[in-house]
Design a protein around this motif. Structure first.
Motif, PDB file in Angstrom:
ATOM      1  N   ARG A 134       0.829  -1.211   0.000  1.00 48.91           N
ATOM      2  CA  ARG A 134       0.000   0.000   0.000  1.00 48.91           C
ATOM      3  C   ARG A 134       0.864   1.261   0.000  1.00 48.91           C
ATOM      4  O   ARG A 134       0.445   2.319   0.492  1.00 48.91           O
ATOM      5  CB  ARG A 134      -0.947  -0.014   1.209  1.00 48.91           C
ATOM      6  N   THR A 135       2.059   1.128  -0.578  1.00 45.50           N
ATOM      7  CA  THR A 135       3.008   2.237  -0.583  1.00 45.50           C
ATOM      8  C   THR A 135       3.502   2.519  -1.996  1.00 45.50           C
ATOM      9  O   THR A 135       3.839   1.608  -2.741  1.00 45.50           O
ATOM     10  CB  THR A 135       4.217   1.929   0.317  1.00 45.50           C
ATOM     11  N   MET A 136       3.557   3.796  -2.342  1.00 45.71           N
ATOM     12  CA  MET A 136       4.122   4.235  -3.612  1.00 45.71           C
ATOM     13  C   MET A 136       5.458   4.906  -3.306  1.00 45.71           C
ATOM     14  O   MET A 136       5.506   5.906  -2.578  1.00 45.71           O
ATOM     15  CB  MET A 136       3.165   5.193  -4.327  1.00 45.71           C
ATOM     16  N   ARG A 137       6.527   4.351  -3.824  1.00 42.54           N
ATOM     17  CA  ARG A 137       7.876   4.792  -3.471  1.00 42.54           C
ATOM     18  C   ARG A 137       8.520   5.567  -4.603  1.00 42.54           C
ATOM     19  O   ARG A 137       8.607   5.087  -5.742  1.00 42.54           O
ATOM     20  CB  ARG A 137       8.729   3.557  -3.138  1.00 42.54           C
ATOM     21  N   GLY A 138       8.967   6.770  -4.274  1.00 47.02           N
ATOM     22  CA  GLY A 138       9.831   7.509  -5.176  1.00 47.02           C
ATOM     23  C   GLY A 138      11.242   6.984  -4.977  1.00 47.02           C
ATOM     24  O   GLY A 138      11.982   7.487  -4.123  1.00 47.02           O
ATOM     25  N   GLN A 139      11.610   5.963  -5.738  1.00 44.30           N
ATOM     26  CA  GLN A 139      12.832   5.213  -5.478  1.00 44.30           C
ATOM     27  C   GLN A 139      14.084   6.028  -5.792  1.00 44.30           C
ATOM     28  O   GLN A 139      14.988   6.125  -4.993  1.00 44.30           O
ATOM     29  CB  GLN A 139      12.821   3.926  -6.316  1.00 44.30           C
ATOM     30  N   TRP A 140      14.147   6.596  -6.992  1.00 47.25           N
ATOM     31  CA  TRP A 140      15.311   7.370  -7.407  1.00 47.25           C
ATOM     32  C   TRP A 140      14.830   8.608  -8.156  1.00 47.25           C
ATOM     33  O   TRP A 140      13.779   8.593  -8.785  1.00 47.25           O
ATOM     34  CB  TRP A 140      16.220   6.568  -8.346  1.00 47.25           C
ATOM     35  N   PHE A 141      15.628   9.654  -8.113  1.00 51.45           N
ATOM     36  CA  PHE A 141      15.380  10.817  -8.961  1.00 51.45           C
ATOM     37  C   PHE A 141      16.723  11.401  -9.363  1.00 51.45           C
ATOM     38  O   PHE A 141      17.578  11.667  -8.515  1.00 51.45           O
ATOM     39  CB  PHE A 141      14.553  11.887  -8.253  1.00 51.45           C
ATOM     40  N   TYR A 142      16.904  11.606 -10.659  1.00 49.84           N
ATOM     41  CA  TYR A 142      18.140  12.180 -11.177  1.00 49.84           C
ATOM     42  C   TYR A 142      17.810  13.207 -12.257  1.00 49.84           C
ATOM     43  O   TYR A 142      16.913  12.986 -13.078  1.00 49.84           O
ATOM     44  CB  TYR A 142      19.041  11.098 -11.780  1.00 49.84           C
ATOM     45  N   ILE A 170      -3.457   2.827  -2.306  1.00 48.02           N
ATOM     46  CA  ILE A 170      -2.251   3.408  -1.726  1.00 48.02           C
ATOM     47  C   ILE A 170      -2.581   4.241  -0.482  1.00 48.02           C
ATOM     48  O   ILE A 170      -3.507   5.047  -0.485  1.00 48.02           O
ATOM     49  CB  ILE A 170      -1.531   4.305  -2.757  1.00 48.02           C
ATOM     50  N   ASP A 171      -1.797   4.033   0.568  1.00 47.04           N
ATOM     51  CA  ASP A 171      -1.940   4.793   1.806  1.00 47.04           C
ATOM     52  C   ASP A 171      -0.803   5.797   2.009  1.00 47.04           C
ATOM     53  O   ASP A 171      -1.007   6.849   2.607  1.00 47.04           O
ATOM     54  CB  ASP A 171      -1.963   3.854   3.019  1.00 47.04           C
ATOM     55  N   VAL A 172       0.391   5.434   1.551  1.00 47.09           N
ATOM     56  CA  VAL A 172       1.587   6.225   1.890  1.00 47.09           C
ATOM     57  C   VAL A 172       2.440   6.464   0.651  1.00 47.09           C
ATOM     58  O   VAL A 172       2.599   5.573  -0.185  1.00 47.09           O
ATOM     59  CB  VAL A 172       2.440   5.498   2.956  1.00 47.09           C
TER      60      VAL A 172
END
Length: 237
Positions: A134-142, A170-172
């Motif tokens: 239930r999580t959406m992750r901004g894993q990397w940003f470049y 999604i919760d978080v």
């Protein structure tokens, strides 16, 4: 191990999106300066395009190109130069770090949000996202230096929050750990709380969530493997 909390990392910056029915509700909670920044962070005003590119099983990563690697190098050089100064050693260390990070992002699941200059079509940045449980992750940003001045990171955060708010699964939203205290503080201005025991607050226990048809290429790869096995068996007969 990270998903389950067995291997703890630095604190993650989390936003509980179930507190908001719409993205505008989230924006209303932000300081005035943050609201002004998000208002500027649009493709129309900053002359960039955004394209979602799913990472498909058995296929080449959509960000396997010099243009994407270039963004990682620029990002790491900028980060380490701000921390240690623009020395030759700083550049070499940044390049070594960039190689490792680029290899990591091209070997992971998820989706790429690719940013290009509208006029030149040059890749200026990309965000790597993963959705699990239930999580959406901004894993990397470049991004390169040009994109850093065009509010591309802020757009990526706004876009991520909007999609999470609109998805009942999604919760978080998890923006992960930060490379510096200043970046942690920046995330906090946008409502993301720095949490040490983040596995207890962000539910990663469920399956990976993919877009419809995202892994169609994976089944094709499995079929190809089966054909190879069948051919080997026939040769042995």
């Amino acid at each position: 191990a990270q998903w389950s909390g067995q291997f703890m990392t630095r604190p993650h910056s989390l936003l509980n999106v179930r507190d908001f029915a719409t993205m505008d509700e989230w924006i209303k909670t932000l300081p005035r300066g943050c609201k002004r920044t998000l208002k500027k962070a649009t493709p129309e005003s900053q002359n960039f395009t955004v394209t979602a590119k799913p990472i498909r099983g058995g296929a080449r990563s959509p960000h396997s190109s010099y243009g994407h690697f270039r963004c990682v190098v620029y990002h790491e050089v900028r980060l380490l130069s701000n921390m240690y100064g623009g020395s030759a050693n700083s550049f070499v260390n940044a390049l070594a770090e960039a190689i490792g990070r680029y290899q990591g992002t091209t070997r992971m699941a998820g989706t790429i949000r690719e940013y290009r200059d509208s006029s030149t079509d040059k890749v200026i940045g990309f965000a790597h996202e993963v959705t699990k449980g239930r999580t959406m992750r901004g894993q990397w940003f470049y991004c390169d230096d040009d994109a850093a001045k065009r509010y591309v990171w802020f757009h990526s955060v706004r876009d991520l929050v909007q999609r999470a708010v609109e998805d009942d699964r999604i919760d978080v939203v998890d923006l992960g750990p930060s490379g510096s205290d200043a970046f942690t503080e920046l995330k906090q201005k946008y409502g993301f709380e720095s949490i040490v025991d983040w596995p207890a607050a962000a539910d990663y226990s469920g399956d990976f969530i993919y877009e419809d048809g995202q892994n169609e290429a994976e089944s094709m790869g499995q079929d190809m493997m089966q054909r190879m096995i069948d051919n080997l068996m026939r040769q042995q007969a």
